[in-house]
Design a protein around this motif. Structure first.
Motif, PDB file in Angstrom:
ATOM      1  N   SER A 193       0.841  -1.194   0.000  1.00 27.61           N
ATOM      2  CA  SER A 193       0.000   0.000   0.000  1.00 27.61           C
ATOM      3  C   SER A 193       0.877   1.246   0.000  1.00 27.61           C
ATOM      4  N   GLY A 194       0.267   2.363  -0.315  1.00 26.25           N
ATOM      5  CA  GLY A 194       0.978   3.634  -0.315  1.00 26.25           C
ATOM      6  C   GLY A 194       0.800   4.347   1.014  1.00 26.25           C
ATOM      7  N   GLY A 195       0.822   5.670   0.930  1.00 25.94           N
ATOM      8  CA  GLY A 195       0.661   6.449   2.155  1.00 25.94           C
ATOM      9  C   GLY A 195       1.991   6.635   2.882  1.00 25.94           C
ATOM     10  N   ARG A 196       1.915   7.289   4.055  1.00 28.21           N
ATOM     11  CA  ARG A 196       3.126   7.629   4.821  1.00 28.21           C
ATOM     12  C   ARG A 196       3.625   6.468   5.685  1.00 28.21           C
ATOM     13  N   THR A 197       2.728   5.624   6.139  1.00 27.23           N
ATOM     14  CA  THR A 197       3.116   4.624   7.148  1.00 27.23           C
ATOM     15  C   THR A 197       4.214   3.675   6.700  1.00 27.23           C
ATOM     16  N   PRO A 198       4.183   3.135   5.471  1.00 25.56           N
ATOM     17  CA  PRO A 198       5.126   2.058   5.141  1.00 25.56           C
ATOM     18  C   PRO A 198       6.557   2.508   4.825  1.00 25.56           C
ATOM     19  N   THR A 199       6.867   3.806   4.848  1.00 25.57           N
ATOM     20  CA  THR A 199       8.200   4.243   4.398  1.00 25.57           C
ATOM     21  C   THR A 199       9.336   3.581   5.183  1.00 25.57           C
ATOM     22  N   LYS A 200       9.276   3.600   6.504  1.00 21.85           N
ATOM     23  CA  LYS A 200      10.361   2.972   7.289  1.00 21.85           C
ATOM     24  C   LYS A 200      10.465   1.473   6.989  1.00 21.85           C
ATOM     25  N   LEU A 201       9.305   0.860   6.819  1.00 19.92           N
ATOM     26  CA  LEU A 201       9.308  -0.577   6.497  1.00 19.92           C
ATOM     27  C   LEU A 201       9.987  -0.808   5.151  1.00 19.92           C
ATOM     28  N   PHE A 202       9.636   0.007   4.159  1.00 19.81           N
ATOM     29  CA  PHE A 202      10.233  -0.174   2.825  1.00 19.81           C
ATOM     30  C   PHE A 202      11.756   0.012   2.894  1.00 19.81           C
ATOM     31  N   GLU A 203      12.201   0.962   3.726  1.00 17.01           N
ATOM     32  CA  GLU A 203      13.653   1.205   3.839  1.00 17.01           C
ATOM     33  C   GLU A 203      14.374  -0.004   4.437  1.00 17.01           C
ATOM     34  N   GLN A 204      13.689  -0.722   5.351  1.00 11.37           N
ATOM     35  CA  GLN A 204      14.276  -1.950   5.896  1.00 11.37           C
ATOM     36  C   GLN A 204      14.171  -3.095   4.887  1.00 11.37           C
ATOM     37  N   LEU A 205      12.999  -3.197   4.271  1.00 13.11           N
ATOM     38  CA  LEU A 205      12.715  -4.353   3.401  1.00 13.11           C
ATOM     39  C   LEU A 205      13.632  -4.367   2.183  1.00 13.11           C
ATOM     40  N   ARG A 206      13.917  -3.191   1.615  1.00 18.06           N
ATOM     41  CA  ARG A 206      14.684  -3.150   0.362  1.00 18.06           C
ATOM     42  C   ARG A 206      16.114  -3.671   0.535  1.00 18.06           C
ATOM     43  N   ALA A 207      16.565  -3.665   1.782  1.00 14.76           N
ATOM     44  CA  ALA A 207      17.952  -4.090   2.079  1.00 14.76           C
ATOM     45  C   ALA A 207      18.019  -5.573   2.433  1.00 14.76           C
ATOM     46  N   THR A 238      11.261   4.274  -2.719  1.00 13.83           N
ATOM     47  CA  THR A 238      11.618   3.849  -1.345  1.00 13.83           C
ATOM     48  C   THR A 238      11.764   2.338  -1.200  1.00 13.83           C
ATOM     49  N   LEU A 239      11.192   1.582  -2.111  1.00 12.66           N
ATOM     50  CA  LEU A 239      11.308   0.122  -1.980  1.00 12.66           C
ATOM     51  C   LEU A 239      12.170  -0.473  -3.095  1.00 12.66           C
ATOM     52  N   LEU A 240      11.948  -0.054  -4.319  1.00 13.32           N
ATOM     53  CA  LEU A 240      12.634  -0.691  -5.442  1.00 13.32           C
ATOM     54  C   LEU A 240      14.002  -0.078  -5.689  1.00 13.32           C
ATOM     55  N   THR A 241      14.772  -0.005  -4.611  1.00 12.82           N
ATOM     56  CA  THR A 241      16.156   0.468  -4.762  1.00 12.82           C
ATOM     57  C   THR A 241      17.032  -0.521  -3.994  1.00 12.82           C
ATOM     58  N   GLY A 242      18.358  -0.393  -4.159  1.00  9.35           N
ATOM     59  CA  GLY A 242      19.237  -1.345  -3.462  1.00  9.35           C
ATOM     60  C   GLY A 242      18.961  -2.755  -3.972  1.00  9.35           C
ATOM     61  N   PRO A 243      19.136  -3.751  -3.123  1.00  3.16           N
ATOM     62  CA  PRO A 243      18.875  -5.135  -3.570  1.00  3.16           C
ATOM     63  C   PRO A 243      17.486  -5.332  -4.177  1.00  3.16           C
ATOM     64  N   ALA A 244      16.510  -4.628  -3.648  1.00  2.00           N
ATOM     65  CA  ALA A 244      15.120  -4.838  -4.111  1.00  2.00           C
ATOM     66  C   ALA A 244      14.868  -4.250  -5.500  1.00  2.00           C
ATOM     67  N   ALA A 245      15.838  -3.518  -6.032  1.00  2.00           N
ATOM     68  CA  ALA A 245      15.662  -2.966  -7.391  1.00  2.00           C
ATOM     69  C   ALA A 245      15.508  -4.087  -8.422  1.00  2.00           C
ATOM     70  N   ALA A 246      15.946  -5.278  -8.050  1.00  2.00           N
ATOM     71  CA  ALA A 246      15.870  -6.420  -8.986  1.00  2.00           C
ATOM     72  C   ALA A 246      14.471  -7.028  -9.049  1.00  2.00           C
ATOM     73  N   ALA A 247      13.578  -6.580  -8.183  1.00  2.00           N
ATOM     74  CA  ALA A 247      12.207  -7.135  -8.186  1.00  2.00           C
ATOM     75  C   ALA A 247      11.450  -6.658  -9.417  1.00  2.00           C
ATOM     76  N   HIS A 248      10.408  -7.400  -9.772  1.00  2.00           N
ATOM     77  CA  HIS A 248       9.543  -7.036 -10.904  1.00  2.00           C
ATOM     78  C   HIS A 248       8.378  -6.226 -10.341  1.00  2.00           C
ATOM     79  N   PHE A 249       8.169  -5.026 -10.854  1.00  2.00           N
ATOM     80  CA  PHE A 249       7.067  -4.188 -10.364  1.00  2.00           C
ATOM     81  C   PHE A 249       5.974  -4.114 -11.427  1.00  2.00           C
ATOM     82  N   VAL A 250       4.744  -4.325 -10.984  1.00  2.00           N
ATOM     83  CA  VAL A 250       3.584  -4.171 -11.877  1.00  2.00           C
ATOM     84  C   VAL A 250       2.718  -3.053 -11.301  1.00  2.00           C
ATOM     85  N   GLY A 251       2.715  -1.912 -11.972  1.00  2.00           N
ATOM     86  CA  GLY A 251       1.928  -0.774 -11.504  1.00  2.00           C
ATOM     87  C   GLY A 251       0.489  -0.864 -11.992  1.00  2.00           C
TER      88      GLY A 251
END
Ligand SMILES: O=C(O)[C@H](O)[C@@H](O)[C@H](O)[C@H](O)COP(=O)(O)O
Length: 233
Positions: A42-56, A89-102
């Motif tokens: 989901s979007g919004g403000r809440t997940p930003t810190k999570l995305f910063e952890q998850l992408r690594a 915020t999520l598709l950077t670092g290691p997670a940049a290799a993920a496939h994103f479907v917008g």
């Protein structure tokens, strides 16, 4: 409500660390068992810190598919775009290799873009391995907003999984949301909320009442998909 497991943390960073590790394990298990993993965010403000952890997190992101629970119908360069948020915020670092479907596409309005988005969604392995939802103070989740004229259609459990154009009476921007059938076409739903006011709304939503009043009830009251609630003050 034993079907919903609650996890409370002292602060948002502690929650982000724990939830990131939880999602990593789910994605790794999916890759091990099925060769691919899918994550709806989901979007919004809440997940930003999570995305910063998850992408690594160290996992084979090239086998992970990521899509959105909903999207604001704005250009993907617009600061309000959930796709922009996820790409930055999520598709950077290691997670940049993920496939994103917008979900956003060139259609002038979500009503005209819903079928395209529904077809695009079929590219994401499903049942989705993890669906990460937020919640507003009005009890909406994804873009299932109380008072929306399309809410009944979006909550129709007999509908095929897909995307529905839905407009909020309060939140800005026309939106496209996964319908309830799409959100429940999953192996795990995680509701990530932060702050005292949302905890109070969640307590109300846990109690019996009309889903249309607090649409987050549609995922809290179901008994098809295991559900966790992650909360920090
Ligand atoms: O597009 C969106 O806005 C989200 O998908 C929406 O469902 C969000 O999760 C809630 O509105 C909570 O937003 P905050 O995290 O900003 O409070």
């Amino acid at each position: 409500m034993s079907w919903v497991h609650e996890h409370r943390f002292p602060d948002s960073l502690a929650l982000a660390h724990a939830l990131s590790g939880e999602i990593k394990v789910d994605l790794e298990e999916a890759i091990q068992e099925r060769g691919a993993a899918s994550l709806v965010v989901s979007g919004g403000r809440t997940p930003t810190k999570l995305f910063e952890q998850l992408r690594a997190e160290k996992l084979d992101w090239s086998k992970v598919w990521i899509t959105l629970a909903d999207e604001r119908w704005v250009e993907t360069a617009n600061p309000a775009s959930n796709e922009k948020l996820v790409r930055e915020t999520l598709l950077t670092g290691p997670a940049a290799a993920a496939h994103f479907v917008g979900l956003k596409n060139p259609a002038p309005a979500p009503e005209a873009g819903a079928d395209w988005a529904t077809r695009a969604l079929t590219r994401v392995p499903h049942p989705f391995d993890v669906v990460l939802l937020g919640m507003g103070d009005d009890g909406h989740t994804a873009s299932l907003f109380p008072g929306s004229l399309a809410l009944g259609k979006a909550l129709d459990r007999s509908a095929q999984p897909g995307c529905v154009a839905i407009n909020s009476l309060t939140a800005p921007h026309a939106r496209l949301s996964l319908n309830l059938s799409a959100l429940l076409d999953s192996r795990r739903i995680i509701l990530h909320i932060e702050g005292e006011s949302k905890w109070q709304v969640y307590q109300r939503a846990k109690a019996a009442g009309p889903v249309a009043e607090l649409p987050v009830r549609s995922v809290l009251q179901q008994k098809e998909v295991p559900m966790d609630v992650y909360w920090a003050p």
